[in-house]
Write a protein that holds these residues in place. Structure first.
Motif, mmCIF file in Angstrom:
data_model
loop_
_atom_site.group_PDB
_atom_site.id
_atom_site.type_symbol
_atom_site.label_atom_id
_atom_site.label_comp_id
_atom_site.label_asym_id
_atom_site.label_seq_id
_atom_site.Cartn_x
_atom_site.Cartn_y
_atom_site.Cartn_z
ATOM 1 N N GLY A 178 -31.034 -47.292 14.963
ATOM 2 C CA GLY A 178 -32.896 -46.212 14.373
ATOM 3 C C GLY A 178 -32.796 -46.053 13.608
ATOM 4 N N THR A 179 -31.618 -45.343 12.876
ATOM 5 C CA THR A 179 -31.615 -44.110 11.501
ATOM 6 C C THR A 179 -30.372 -44.623 10.805
ATOM 7 N N TRP A 180 -30.369 -44.367 9.715
ATOM 8 C CA TRP A 180 -29.000 -44.329 8.826
ATOM 9 C C TRP A 180 -28.505 -43.994 8.158
ATOM 10 N N GLY A 181 -27.428 -43.497 8.156
ATOM 11 C CA GLY A 181 -26.498 -42.029 7.666
ATOM 12 C C GLY A 181 -25.098 -42.853 7.389
ATOM 13 N N VAL A 182 -24.092 -41.604 7.570
ATOM 14 C CA VAL A 182 -23.086 -41.893 7.178
ATOM 15 C C VAL A 182 -21.896 -40.485 8.739
ATOM 16 N N ALA A 183 -21.255 -41.013 8.966
ATOM 17 C CA ALA A 183 -20.533 -40.018 9.599
ATOM 18 C C ALA A 183 -19.350 -39.694 9.037
ATOM 19 N N SER A 184 -18.779 -38.090 10.038
ATOM 20 C CA SER A 184 -17.722 -38.198 8.855
ATOM 21 C C SER A 184 -16.399 -37.636 10.386
ATOM 22 N N SER A 185 -15.641 -37.726 11.172
ATOM 23 C CA SER A 185 -13.787 -37.196 11.599
ATOM 24 C C SER A 185 -13.601 -36.008 11.223
ATOM 25 N N VAL A 186 -13.809 -35.566 10.280
ATOM 26 C CA VAL A 186 -12.509 -34.381 9.029
ATOM 27 C C VAL A 186 -12.111 -33.305 10.271
ATOM 28 N N CYS A 187 -13.173 -33.093 10.967
ATOM 29 C CA CYS A 187 -13.749 -31.573 11.367
ATOM 30 C C CYS A 187 -12.017 -32.116 12.571
ATOM 31 N N LEU A 188 -12.219 -33.015 12.990
ATOM 32 C CA LEU A 188 -11.539 -33.048 14.130
ATOM 33 C C LEU A 188 -9.862 -33.306 14.080
ATOM 34 N N GLY A 189 -9.586 -33.165 13.072
ATOM 35 C CA GLY A 189 -8.402 -33.315 12.638
ATOM 36 C C GLY A 189 -7.882 -31.873 12.246
ATOM 37 N N LEU A 190 -9.043 -31.461 11.553
ATOM 38 C CA LEU A 190 -9.337 -29.719 10.777
ATOM 39 C C LEU A 190 -8.722 -28.602 11.973
ATOM 40 N N ALA A 191 -9.349 -28.471 13.141
ATOM 41 C CA ALA A 191 -10.461 -27.677 13.961
ATOM 42 C C ALA A 191 -8.459 -27.459 14.824
ATOM 43 N N ASN A 192 -8.197 -28.702 14.716
ATOM 44 C CA ASN A 192 -6.665 -29.013 15.111
ATOM 45 C C ASN A 192 -5.553 -27.546 14.423
ATOM 46 N N ASP A 193 -5.298 -28.096 13.729
ATOM 47 C CA ASP A 193 -4.634 -27.339 12.561
ATOM 48 C C ASP A 193 -4.955 -25.447 13.102
ATOM 49 N N VAL A 194 -6.455 -25.376 12.237
ATOM 50 C CA VAL A 194 -6.918 -24.013 12.598
ATOM 51 C C VAL A 194 -6.577 -23.889 13.619
ATOM 52 N N VAL A 195 -6.485 -24.353 14.822
ATOM 53 C CA VAL A 195 -6.072 -23.602 15.979
ATOM 54 C C VAL A 195 -5.211 -23.089 16.171
ATOM 55 N N MET A 196 -3.969 -24.027 15.697
ATOM 56 C CA MET A 196 -2.664 -24.215 15.972
ATOM 57 C C MET A 196 -2.027 -22.507 15.321
ATOM 58 N N ALA A 197 -2.975 -22.845 14.005
ATOM 59 C CA ALA A 197 -2.387 -22.006 12.743
ATOM 60 C C ALA A 197 -2.942 -20.586 13.519
ATOM 61 N N GLU A 198 -4.311 -20.356 14.227
ATOM 62 C CA GLU A 198 -4.747 -19.120 14.656
ATOM 63 C C GLU A 198 -3.630 -18.128 15.538
ATOM 64 N N LEU A 199 -3.321 -19.537 16.749
ATOM 65 C CA LEU A 199 -2.234 -19.047 18.234
ATOM 66 C C LEU A 199 -1.120 -18.931 17.680
ATOM 67 N N ALA A 200 -0.411 -19.511 16.686
ATOM 68 C CA ALA A 200 0.784 -19.115 15.642
ATOM 69 C C ALA A 200 1.031 -17.312 15.282
ATOM 70 N N ALA A 201 -0.215 -17.116 14.715
ATOM 71 C CA ALA A 201 -0.234 -15.964 13.697
ATOM 72 C C ALA A 201 -0.829 -14.961 14.857
ATOM 73 N N ALA A 202 -1.494 -15.548 15.918
ATOM 74 C CA ALA A 202 -1.497 -14.523 17.553
ATOM 75 C C ALA A 202 -0.087 -14.524 17.854
ATOM 76 N N GLY A 203 1.270 -14.955 18.032
ATOM 77 C CA GLY A 203 2.554 -15.149 18.446
ATOM 78 C C GLY A 203 1.904 -15.840 19.614
ATOM 79 N N GLU A 204 0.472 -16.499 20.349
ATOM 80 C CA GLU A 204 1.132 -16.893 21.561
ATOM 81 C C GLU A 204 1.291 -18.274 21.578
ATOM 82 N N LEU A 205 2.309 -18.350 20.234
ATOM 83 C CA LEU A 205 2.832 -19.726 21.303
ATOM 84 C C LEU A 205 4.637 -19.731 21.314
ATOM 85 N N GLU A 206 4.919 -18.301 21.174
ATOM 86 C CA GLU A 206 6.017 -18.184 21.411
ATOM 87 C C GLU A 206 6.800 -18.634 22.468
ATOM 88 N N GLY A 207 8.122 -19.022 22.762
ATOM 89 C CA GLY A 207 7.844 -19.411 23.733
ATOM 90 C C GLY A 207 8.194 -21.190 24.910
#
Length: 697
Positions: free
Chosen positions: A5-34
RNA sequence: GCCCUCGUAGCUCAAUGGAUAGAGCGUCUGGCUUCGAACCAGAAGGUUGGGGGUUCGAUCCCCUCCGAGGGUACCA
């Protein structure tokens, strides 16, 4: 599907990006230790989806403020960013492009690379059957798709007008059927095909008989159990004792019986009636089948085995003794070709012309037109020269009297990869490989192409790799610019096609059945259609239906050719698409809408609020150019076959949901324009498949 | 032995690494006084052969097993 019913385009870039960001933040916060990698991932997965949505929200907001007028709507859903465009504006632009360019809509920008597509390689003196059909359909379509994608394309056919099959056919003609050719010229090509099958049947007679004995020794337990008794009867017919012993050993162990290991010519003809007695008995009183652990199930029934025996028995006394002389005659016929014996060459030319007349008619009907005609008979000599040079330079060698190239050895490969390829028969006659070495070089040197494609079934894939490697060893630098477009073969519901046995439905028979059905359906559905038009449309629909069945299957999938299915003109098939096209034509006719008027009125085009079905159709039309590029890059006509079916479906949805002729202005004009664009795109898509788009049916 | 391809709904087949795996045939229920019913609407039908792995995410990429087909020195 976010855009119904509409016309446009979709982008999934945020899905991949979010994971990288979250991983980086967790690592920086030291929560991934061990944590193990797996645990870390699980930890990230807890917050990543929400983060993706947050990122998508940010992106959407940025797009909205950054270019406020470019899109009608921008949203973030499930981490996806969806942007919507102003459909009325885009619709007018698209329709203008389609109707303005007409048959050229979808055409890609010109490319420099010149491509040759070699396809349709039927053999003269053999029947053109449904197996060849897939090749021609694929080749024709691939050529058209590549051309539409922007490549300069040369279509080439390669006619097998010489080789063992021709010699065998002509031997059979001279020996058994001289002067018997049908009076009707159009029937002669086909008749040659029948002679070829007869020649093979005669020459393979001894092998066929021995094959049946092997089958019995593997599948008929009573035959093996009773072999002592049968051979005792045979012994009474004064049969050579060594042969009796040989048969006993082979049959009890289920091993192949070799003709050359039999001492006496008459052993098998004497044995045959005894085998028949057993088979008749077995067919009348079949022993119930008991599966044995580790033993394969029988592939035949007692009745089938008896039928095979009977077919051979009818000829056993005449044919078995004659086979050696026939083989010798065939070999002499081959020599007559090799020394270009004038009467023989004249016969070859005459019979070759019979087959060629058939091919020209069939090619025309299939929409196969060729820029280049190659003939095997014309590359034999150059092939021989290449072989001579390969031998001279030590790339090829003579092994057990046979000229071969030991490719793996030359390349220093340990594991068998390209193996060893014979490049000439030991008697000096040419092989397919001899000729393809020459032909491949010719394509580049004489026809100036940059890329050469072989459309040939997938069983030849090792063969083509070998040709390429030999040419590379030869020093031919463009050898790598070739590519084998392999496809799986056509099977019948009852099994595999063998042109040697002549069990494939002939093209002419299938064609006739399909056309008859098409005529009948048209007469039912459209009784007012005049006879001459009906005949034309029956051809478009019948042949189109046949072609679509060959194309709507990926290259690497086996096609099972079922005549009943080919005769069904409903559902996912060419007539569905052609019907949509014909409906569009009729609507345009009633609306008196011409392309010129549509183009002239584009500026004022106004659909009002676009219906979902209108948008769906517009999106379908817009997709053609990229579909062409993808189909060309992947060498897959299937993509176009699917595309054009989907487009027809969208058109169907559209005209069922939206009145065109009875709509209010300005919607009526807009929908007529959309119908015109859809009609053109359907016609172009069918054209890429080599399928006609009739205006009525 | 080595190499290639295939395995998705009862059947025949789709599906750029992305949102709820889609069509046709067949089965069942409906729709022609409405631009052509070769059409359309709806229902039922799935452990994407099994098991691992890579990935935020696998029908798709990798490994392995099972099953089917094909190729592997004088067929084409």
């Amino acid at each position: 599907m976010p855009f119904a019913g509409t016309w446009g385009v979709a982008s999934s870039v945020c899905l991949g990006l979010a994971n990288d960001v979250v991983m980086a933040e967790l690592a920086a916060a030291g929560e991934l230790e061990g944590l193990s990698k797996k645990e870390a991932k699980r930890r990230a997965a807890e917050t990543a989806p929400a983060r993706a949505q947050a990122l998508a929200d940010q992106v959407a907001a940025a797009v909205r403020t950054g270019s406020p007028d470019a899109f009608s709507r921008v949203e973030a859903v499930n981490g996806y960013v969806n942007v919507y465009v102003e459909a009325n504006v885009v619709a007018a632009r698209l329709i203008g492009e389609v109707v303005g360019h007409g048959a050229a809509y979808g055409q890609g920008a010109p490319r420099a690379e010149r491509v040759m597509v070699e396809h349709s390689q039927p053999n003269t003196h053999k029947a053109f059957h449904v197996g060849h059909l897939r090749n021609s359909c694929l080749g024709v379509s691939l050529g058209r798709i590549l051309r539409a994608a922007g490549y300069p394309v040369q279509d080439a056919t390669y006619i097998g007008d010489i080789g063992r099959h021709v010699i065998r056919c002509l031997w059979c003609y001279e020996r058994f059927h001289l002067g018997e050719e049908p009076a009707e010229p159009a029937a002669r090509g086909r008749w040659l095909g029948e002679l070829y099958v007869e020649a093979e049947t005669r020459l393979a007679f001894r092998q066929d008989a021995l094959d049946l004995l092997l089958l019995l020794s593997k599948e008929d337990v009573d035959f093996v159990a009773g072999i002592d008794r049968l051979l005792k009867y045979l012994w009474r017919k004064n049969t050579d004792g060594l042969d009796i012993a040989y048969l006993l050993g082979r049959i009890t162990h289920g091993q192949e019986i070799k003709e050359e290991l039999l001492h006496e010519e008459e052993t098998i003809p004497k044995f045959w009636p005894l085998v028949g007695d057993h088979l008749r008995e077995a067919a009348l009183n079949p022993t119930p089948y008991v599966p044995v652990e580790g033993e394969p199930e029988p592939t035949t029934t007692p009745g089938e085995r008896l039928a095979r025996w009977e077919a051979l028995a009818a000829r056993m006394d005449d044919w078995w003794p004659a086979v050696p002389a026939w083989r010798e005659e065939v070999s002499q016929t081959f020599q007559r070709w090799e020394r270009k014996d004038p009467p023989f060459v004249a016969l070859w030319e005459e019979t070759r012309a019979w087959s060629m007349a058939d091919f020209e008619r069939i090619f025309a009907e299939l929409g196969a037109s060729f820029d280049v005609w190659f003939f095997e008979s014309e590359v034999e000599e150059e092939g021989r020269r290449i072989v001579a040079e390969l031998l001279e330079r030590g790339i090829a060698e003579v092994s057990d009297g046979l000229p071969v190239v030991k490719i793996d050895e030359k390349l220093g490969l340990e594991t068998p990869t390209y193996r060893t390829m014979p490049i000439l028969r030991s008697d000096g006659t040419t092989l397919y490989s001899t000729k393809d070495l020459a032909l491949t070089r010719q394509k580049f040197e004489r026809y100036g192409v940059d890329r050469a494609l072989w459309v040939v079934d997938v069983r030849q894939s090792l063969y083509f790799q070998q040709i390429v490697k030999i040419l590379e060893l030869f020093g031919f630098s463009q050898a790598a610019q070739t590519h084998h477009v392999g496809y799986e073969f056509v099977k019948l519901p009852e099994g595999i096609i063998s042109s040697r046995k002549g069990n494939a439905p002939a093209y002419d028979d299938v064609r006739e059945a399909v056309l008859a059905r098409a005529r009948q359906v048209i007469a039912e559905k459209n009784p007012e259609m005049p006879d001459d038009e009906r005949e034309r449309v029956a051809r478009d629909v019948g042949i189109g239906s046949l072609k679509y069945a060959m194309l709507a299957r990926d290259n690497n999938k086996v096609v099972v050719f079922d005549l009943d299915e080919a005769l069904s003109f409903e559902g996912h098939a060419a007539p569905y698409i052609q019907y949509a096209h014909a409906r569009a034509c009729r609507i345009l006719e009633h609306g008196e809408a011409t392309d010129e008027a549509i183009v002239a009125g584009l500026a004022g085009l106004d659909f009002g609020e676009l219906r979902p079905e209108e948008l769906g159709l517009l999106q379908g039309i817009a997709a053609l150019p990229e579909e062409i590029q993808r189909a060309a890059a992947e060498e897959r006509p299937l993509l176009i076959a699917n595309y054009v079916y989907d487009l027809a479906k969208r058109f169907n949805d559209f005209y069922h949901a939206c009145q065109v002729l009875h709509a209010e202005e300005p919607t009526r004009t807009a929908r007529l324009a959309l119908t015109a664009a859809a009609r053109q795109t359907l016609a172009n898509g069918l054209g890429l498949l080599g399928i006609a788009a009739p205006r009525a049916m």
